[in-house]
Every structure is written in structure tokens, then in C-alpha cells.
Enzyme design. Sequence first.
Site, mmCIF file in Angstrom:
data_model
loop_
_atom_site.group_PDB
_atom_site.id
_atom_site.type_symbol
_atom_site.label_atom_id
_atom_site.label_comp_id
_atom_site.label_asym_id
_atom_site.label_seq_id
_atom_site.Cartn_x
_atom_site.Cartn_y
_atom_site.Cartn_z
ATOM 1 N N ARG A 63 0.799 -1.232 0.000
ATOM 2 C CA ARG A 63 0.000 0.000 0.000
ATOM 3 C C ARG A 63 0.828 1.277 0.000
ATOM 4 O O ARG A 63 0.312 2.352 -0.223
ATOM 5 C CB ARG A 63 -0.887 -0.009 1.242
ATOM 6 C CG ARG A 63 -2.321 -0.333 0.884
ATOM 7 C CD ARG A 63 -3.211 -0.163 2.056
ATOM 8 N NE ARG A 63 -2.621 -0.802 3.225
ATOM 9 C CZ ARG A 63 -3.322 -1.302 4.235
ATOM 10 N NH1 ARG A 63 -4.617 -1.237 4.217
ATOM 11 N NH2 ARG A 63 -2.739 -1.848 5.276
ATOM 12 N N LYS A 170 2.910 -20.344 6.165
ATOM 13 C CA LYS A 170 2.059 -20.700 7.283
ATOM 14 C C LYS A 170 1.674 -19.426 8.054
ATOM 15 O O LYS A 170 2.403 -18.438 7.936
ATOM 16 C CB LYS A 170 2.749 -21.714 8.160
ATOM 17 C CG LYS A 170 3.909 -21.122 8.938
ATOM 18 C CD LYS A 170 4.425 -22.130 9.901
ATOM 19 C CE LYS A 170 5.263 -21.516 10.958
ATOM 20 N NZ LYS A 170 4.826 -20.386 11.681
ATOM 21 N N HIS A 200 9.654 -23.592 6.495
ATOM 22 C CA HIS A 200 11.069 -23.281 6.264
ATOM 23 C C HIS A 200 12.011 -24.286 6.922
ATOM 24 O O HIS A 200 13.177 -24.369 6.558
ATOM 25 C CB HIS A 200 11.399 -21.839 6.659
ATOM 26 C CG HIS A 200 11.571 -21.604 8.110
ATOM 27 N ND1 HIS A 200 10.523 -21.500 8.988
ATOM 28 C CD2 HIS A 200 12.691 -21.443 8.867
ATOM 29 C CE1 HIS A 200 10.985 -21.289 10.206
ATOM 30 N NE2 HIS A 200 12.300 -21.248 10.169
ATOM 31 N N LYS A 204 16.067 -26.224 5.683
ATOM 32 C CA LYS A 204 17.325 -26.191 6.440
ATOM 33 C C LYS A 204 18.210 -27.360 6.004
ATOM 34 O O LYS A 204 17.743 -28.500 5.902
ATOM 35 C CB LYS A 204 17.043 -26.281 7.943
ATOM 36 C CG LYS A 204 16.420 -24.998 8.512
ATOM 37 C CD LYS A 204 16.221 -25.113 10.008
ATOM 38 C CE LYS A 204 15.374 -23.982 10.550
ATOM 39 N NZ LYS A 204 16.093 -22.753 10.824
ATOM 40 N N GLU A 238 13.644 -21.995 21.881
ATOM 41 C CA GLU A 238 14.071 -20.653 21.482
ATOM 42 C C GLU A 238 14.365 -19.850 22.736
ATOM 43 O O GLU A 238 13.673 -20.014 23.750
ATOM 44 C CB GLU A 238 12.971 -19.964 20.683
ATOM 45 C CG GLU A 238 12.688 -20.627 19.360
ATOM 46 C CD GLU A 238 11.691 -19.816 18.548
ATOM 47 O OE1 GLU A 238 12.119 -19.061 17.681
ATOM 48 O OE2 GLU A 238 10.486 -19.940 18.814
ATOM 49 N N ASP A 257 1.857 -22.712 16.145
ATOM 50 C CA ASP A 257 2.921 -21.961 15.473
ATOM 51 C C ASP A 257 4.013 -22.888 14.926
ATOM 52 O O ASP A 257 4.427 -22.747 13.775
ATOM 53 C CB ASP A 257 3.522 -20.950 16.461
ATOM 54 C CG ASP A 257 4.575 -20.048 15.815
ATOM 55 O OD1 ASP A 257 4.418 -19.713 14.634
ATOM 56 O OD2 ASP A 257 5.549 -19.679 16.514
ATOM 57 N N HIS A 262 6.634 -27.520 11.848
ATOM 58 C CA HIS A 262 8.065 -27.859 11.915
ATOM 59 C C HIS A 262 8.325 -29.166 12.684
ATOM 60 O O HIS A 262 9.061 -30.030 12.227
ATOM 61 C CB HIS A 262 8.866 -26.744 12.593
ATOM 62 C CG HIS A 262 8.638 -25.371 12.014
ATOM 63 N ND1 HIS A 262 8.295 -25.158 10.711
ATOM 64 C CD2 HIS A 262 8.720 -24.137 12.578
ATOM 65 C CE1 HIS A 262 8.172 -23.852 10.485
ATOM 66 N NE2 HIS A 262 8.428 -23.218 11.610
ATOM 67 N N LYS A 360 9.285 -20.822 23.922
ATOM 68 C CA LYS A 360 10.003 -19.553 23.807
ATOM 69 C C LYS A 360 10.584 -19.215 25.177
ATOM 70 O O LYS A 360 10.098 -19.690 26.195
ATOM 71 C CB LYS A 360 9.038 -18.458 23.358
ATOM 72 C CG LYS A 360 8.468 -18.738 21.970
ATOM 73 C CD LYS A 360 8.370 -17.516 21.121
ATOM 74 C CE LYS A 360 7.757 -17.782 19.768
ATOM 75 N NZ LYS A 360 8.724 -17.944 18.674
#
Length: 508
Positions: A63, A170, A200, A204, A238, A257, A262, A360
Site C-alpha cells: 500500500r 504458514k 522453512h 534447512k 528458542e 505456530d 516444523h 520460547k
Amino acid sequence: MTLVVNPLRDPRDRRLPRIAGPCGLVVFGVTGDLARKKIMPAIYDLANRGLLPPSFGLVGFARREWADQDFAQIVHDAVREHARTEFREDVWAQLSEGIRFVMGDFDDDNAFDELAHTLSQLDAMRGTRGNHAFYLSIPPRFFGTVVQQLSRCGLAESETDAWRRVVIEKPFGHDLESAEALNSVVDEVFPPEAVFRIDHYLGKETVQNMLAIRFANNLYEPIWNSNYVDHVQITMAEDIGIGSRAGYYDGIGAARDVMQNHLLQLLALTAMEEPVSFDAESVRREKEKVLSAVSLPRRLELHSARGQYAEGWQGGVPVQGYLQEDGVPDDSRTETYAALRLDVNTRRWAGVPFYLRTGKRLGRRVTEVAVVFKKAPHQPFAQSATEELSNNAVVFRVQPDEGMTVRFGSKVPGTALELRDVTMDFQYGDSFSEASPEAYERLILDVLLGDPPLFPRHREVEMGWRILDPVLDYWADHGRPEQYASGGWGPQSAYEMLARDGRSWRRP
Ligand code: BG6
């Protein structure tokens, strides 16, 4: 930049660099984080490695009131900040000549007509020959509008033999039902072979190497089954929190998520049978077969765990809890940690639990798949000699310390017969001089080449939801996630979950 291809080499030789033919890539969502940190740098890295055609075209759609040069500057800055390979003026000059920008909303017919016009100009001026990929790096609620627009202005199909492909990111829905709805929206316009779904993790290097190591060697396969394997632990930890992603993450949580995609992909690669070949159909078929054999334990209260990070310390710095993050409601029940036991009901794996965990703000960033073996059936040593001996294990270290570890027992030097765990390590950095490409480099190149094995098809996505939906429903009906301290290794309930099975999580 000139690409030199040795004419004496057989073009079917897989060792030849795989170079994309003439084509253009249109990216929707160019103002987003993913485009800036991953997609644009990966395109530059591919160009720098000589894997894009000299005539490549890159079109941004958003935009913002940008001219082509403004967008080129944005790409330039993203490349400077995030590209993996060094910045070379000549590569950039060639790439930037093919950069265009189209301003508009997704429901603006004129903007899409302008896009069609821009692409035909690129075809004429740069020789992209009508081959175009459309990368939807945008929230899935806009997929329908965008693909309908592409169809309306004749971009979804070509009248010549040029190819058209669509790339989607995703989340592919938030449960089975929404995934099916999303799929039918894309399906209406693009045939299945033109749809590239990005997970993704499959891009890897270390993840692809799991298949190479399993199927290129004779060492592992004979013991890769319930006769020898005690259990498998798949960890994706993570150290970061959600940062500024509350808008995406809250209400989604760790299981949707990364576990649905994954972690289940890692499970599939660990457990699948050997594919007949590495073509898309064979690889996908084997992954789907193993996913269809996955079952949940009956008592989810005993075999699943979830948590939400509370305040704590990370790298010597105090950090806030999830509920204090910007944009997260005070009463959010979104889990930032998820652990689950799964069983694979096949002859090879019956009785071998697969434990998946992700979170996380854990102790450190690490992704690994650990195949833990049963103890030797008989130990002809004094009990005191084996006290420090644990189970043998083969560990695929996906990141950050890419490689593989084999853990086994060895005699401690000395006059007594005492045994202890030792490890044998394979490190990418020590064995190969070339650094691994980023996942997005590999995947974007595969899209441009039309090479689909690393892209899950809809059936796989659906299977992921079929496995997880009951867990998500169960959690939704059973209170709040347990709090765990940032910088630690997750909630108490996750430890108890494994302890009940007489096992414990690895400490990466
Ligand atoms: C993404 C998730 O798919 O993977 C993020 O949406 C997560 O929440 C990221 O941080 C992790 O990717 P990587 O490659 O850093 O392990």
C-alpha cells in the site's frame, strides 16, 4: 554477471549448479518482517551465488506510496543488514535493474491491472518470458482476495507454455476446518502442482541431511526401529520471547505456530520409510504414510504439557513475562511452551514414544532430534562401573551448532573398569568449507525451478491438524497454561510428563 555452464557436462548431472531460468517473483507483503529479514536477503544471496538468471525480475506489491527506486532502496537496506553472503556492487546493480513496485490494496482492481502491465513490461524488457511466481507473505485472510485478483487479471494462468506458481506461508489455518477452507480458496485458482507451501524447516540443510544420513548409510537403518530405539525426543527451544509479534502469536500459541508444522515434519523425517526416489511424490507419500500412523495418547492430562513464560533472566538480563509483553491481554491463555507424546503405530515404531517439545524464552536456542536407544540387554560389568552410563543416542543437531552427535559408553582411562558417556561429533564447519545456505534461499530457488519435494502438500497440512486438533480442544477446556521462569527449561508439568514414563528430557 555472466553465468558459465560447462557444455561438456551432462545437463542431467545433479552436481551442476541448479540455476533458475528466466522468471520474475512478485512479493505481496513486502513491508513485513519476513520479507525484510528472510525473503529479500535470500533473493540477493541467490543472485550472488549465480543461481538466478541475469534477467530476473522482482516486483513488490504494497500500500505504500513508493516508486520503483524507493522499493529498491528498501531491498538494498534489507540485503545489507540481513544477507548471508557479502555485498557486491555488480551483483546488486544487476538485480536492482529488475526491481519494480506496484502500489495498491488487495481489493483494488486497478492496482492488479497495473501489476499485470508491469509484468508484461518485465517480460518484454528483461526477458522473463511470462514465468512468474507470486509469493503471498501476507495474513491468510487475504489469500482469497489476492488469488481471485490474480485470476481476474489473467495472471494465474498463462496462454503460452509459461509457468505460474503461488507460494504461501504458514499458518495454513488454525485447525483442520480452517485449513480446508483456506486450501479450497487457493485451489479454486491454482492447480495443486502450482502451489508451494513453505515450511522453512524443510529448507534447512541439517533437516535435509537427516534423510541423507538415514538413507545413504548402512550404519543406522538396521537399528532404527523399536527393537533398539527406546524413544525419540524432538526439541525446538528458542531463547527469544515473542517480541513485537503479539498480533500474530496471541491466540495461536506454540503448538499451532511450530508443532503442527516444523516439529511434525521432523518427526516424519525421523520415522518415515525409505522413499522409492527423492521425487516429490515419493517423499511426500512416505511422510504422509507415517503421519497417518501417528496417534495421541488417550490421557492427554498425563501426556501433554503447556506453559507460558513468566519473568526471569535471559543472558544475564532480566526479561518480562508473556502477559507483560506489548499487545498481549492480561488474561491471555496462549501457551508459549508445548510438549506432547505421540505414538507411531507401525511395525517399525510400535511402543516407541516420540516426545515433542517447543518453547520460547527457554535456556538457549537449540533444535535437535535425539534418537535414544535401549540399554544393552546385558552389562557384564560391576554395577558401580556403569552408574554414570546413560543410553546410547544419535542426535541430529539442526541448529545452531549444525551437525550430528553419537553418544556411547567408553572405558575411563585407568586401572579400574569404569564406564562413562562419551560423544563423537560431526560438525558441518569442520567437514565442509562451504557455509550452509539459508532455508529461504533453497526454498525460493526450488519454487523458481518448480522443484516441489520440500514443500508439504495440503494432505500433510491436514494430517498435522488432525493430530493436533484434539490436543488444542483439550487445552481450551482445561484452564490456563502453567507459568515457567524465562531462561529455564519449561513448566514442571513437562518434566512430570516424562518422569511418569520413566524418562527425562535431555538437557541441550
Ligand atoms: C517460525 C515461527 O515458523 O519459526 C516463529 O513462527 C519461530 O515463532 C521461528 O521463532 C523459528 O525459526 P528458526 O528458523 O529461527 O528456528
